[in-house]
Design a protein around this motif. Sequence first.
Motif, PDB file in Angstrom:
ATOM      1  N   THR A  81       2.222   6.683  -7.088  1.00  0.00           N
ATOM      2  CA  THR A  81       1.276   7.719  -7.522  1.00  0.00           C
ATOM      3  C   THR A  81       1.727   9.111  -7.097  1.00  0.00           C
ATOM      4  N   TYR A 112       4.684  -0.482 -10.969  1.00  0.00           N
ATOM      5  CA  TYR A 112       3.311  -0.956 -11.147  1.00  0.00           C
ATOM      6  C   TYR A 112       3.295  -2.451 -11.480  1.00  0.00           C
ATOM      7  N   ASP A 172       0.835  -1.210   0.000  1.00  0.00           N
ATOM      8  CA  ASP A 172       0.000   0.000   0.000  1.00  0.00           C
ATOM      9  C   ASP A 172       0.865   1.254   0.000  1.00  0.00           C
ATOM     10  N   LEU A 200       4.004  -4.287  -8.218  1.00  0.00           N
ATOM     11  CA  LEU A 200       2.816  -4.271  -7.358  1.00  0.00           C
ATOM     12  C   LEU A 200       1.783  -5.296  -7.817  1.00  0.00           C
ATOM     13  N   HIS A 201       1.530  -5.325  -9.112  1.00  0.00           N
ATOM     14  CA  HIS A 201       0.525  -6.254  -9.643  1.00  0.00           C
ATOM     15  C   HIS A 201       0.921  -7.703  -9.361  1.00  0.00           C
ATOM     16  N   GLU A 223       2.441   1.767  -3.394  1.00  0.00           N
ATOM     17  CA  GLU A 223       1.520   2.358  -4.368  1.00  0.00           C
ATOM     18  C   GLU A 223       1.399   3.863  -4.155  1.00  0.00           C
TER      19      GLU A 223
END
Length: 372
Positions: A213, A358, A206, A361-362, A209
């Motif tokens: 961003t 990203y 979390d 994270l995925h 991410e």
Amino acid sequence: MEDRYSLEINVPSDYIAPQFVCFPLVAVRANPDARNWYYQNYMMPVARLDGINILSCEISDAITYGTGGNTYNKVMRLSNINRVVCSQFRDIISVLRENIGKKYYCVLFLDFYYLSCAEVYYGKHHFIHEVLFYGYDNMLENFSCYGYFEHLYRVFSLPYGEVRQAFDGALKHIETMDGWEEYMMITMRRFGHRMPSPYSNGMFLDKLETYVTGEVTEQFQHDNRMYLKPWEHSVSCAGRRVNEIFLKYIDMLMELPDEENMDDRIVSQMAAFNVFKCCHNDMADRLVYYSERNGGKQELGDFIQEYQSKVARKSAEIRMAYIKFLCLIEKKMSVKKMLERLRNELSELDRHEEDILYGFLHKARQISEAGQ
């Protein structure tokens, strides 16, 4: 007292300034619980650009524990001993050995003029700087140390005799260092840390991410400068969007005429590029650490390798390219081409960092869900 004793340290690779982050860091990382805390909570860079003359970048926490240097107070106790008190020590060697034996890491200002391992300064220039002491050996009569030499931190040994000379030399010159005499010696003790591990409950992903961003609402304060607070003549960002601040800075340099003197300006912004490089270096370490703790090391390996080569290594190259400005300027050469190269590399780094993180994270969330 034992003839030989050493505290644990865990040294970051290719690390650079600032000292008051790096020195506690090597002690924090050596403890598994504290290392979990560090990798979760000291990962949010913030940068600010106040016109062409002030580019600043810090790594703060803000979201969970506070900001700036206050974060280390959660896991370390620090005590400052000023120059007046230090001048009363009968023997600095016994003071250091006694403190290390009590499990205190010691940071001491020394005059590098007397240190044979400091080739640039030894016998040539008086230079007062901090050194971390974490071990001693009475049989070899030397200390185990960690400090900054020739643009990188490294582990080294210092003979007792050189330490005495360098300490006495620093006492004579440190009052010229704008108040640093109040920190002539610093003792640091790691104490019990019971914060939960973020690597077992998804907190790290979390936070990662949020980093990608850059959408952080909290205010970050460091050295009385408030980041993310809008000002008329400044811009600021957090997380990966810090890359945007460095791009804006390069754009502003490109608008200056070639003949404008940029020597002082470039030197004054070096600290920001140092932190920029350290931030990406630490993120690469975090990705490795996460994969080791949570499985999926093989599945996440490609993302980690890409981040190390296309972001962490590139960040170090960008820092070095910026340093080379001084050579170009001194030779009265145009810096426009170098600036264009820098801008292109910063843009490329930003694109790679977004895509790689990203993807990480995925895949990490897929692995986590499959294991539940």
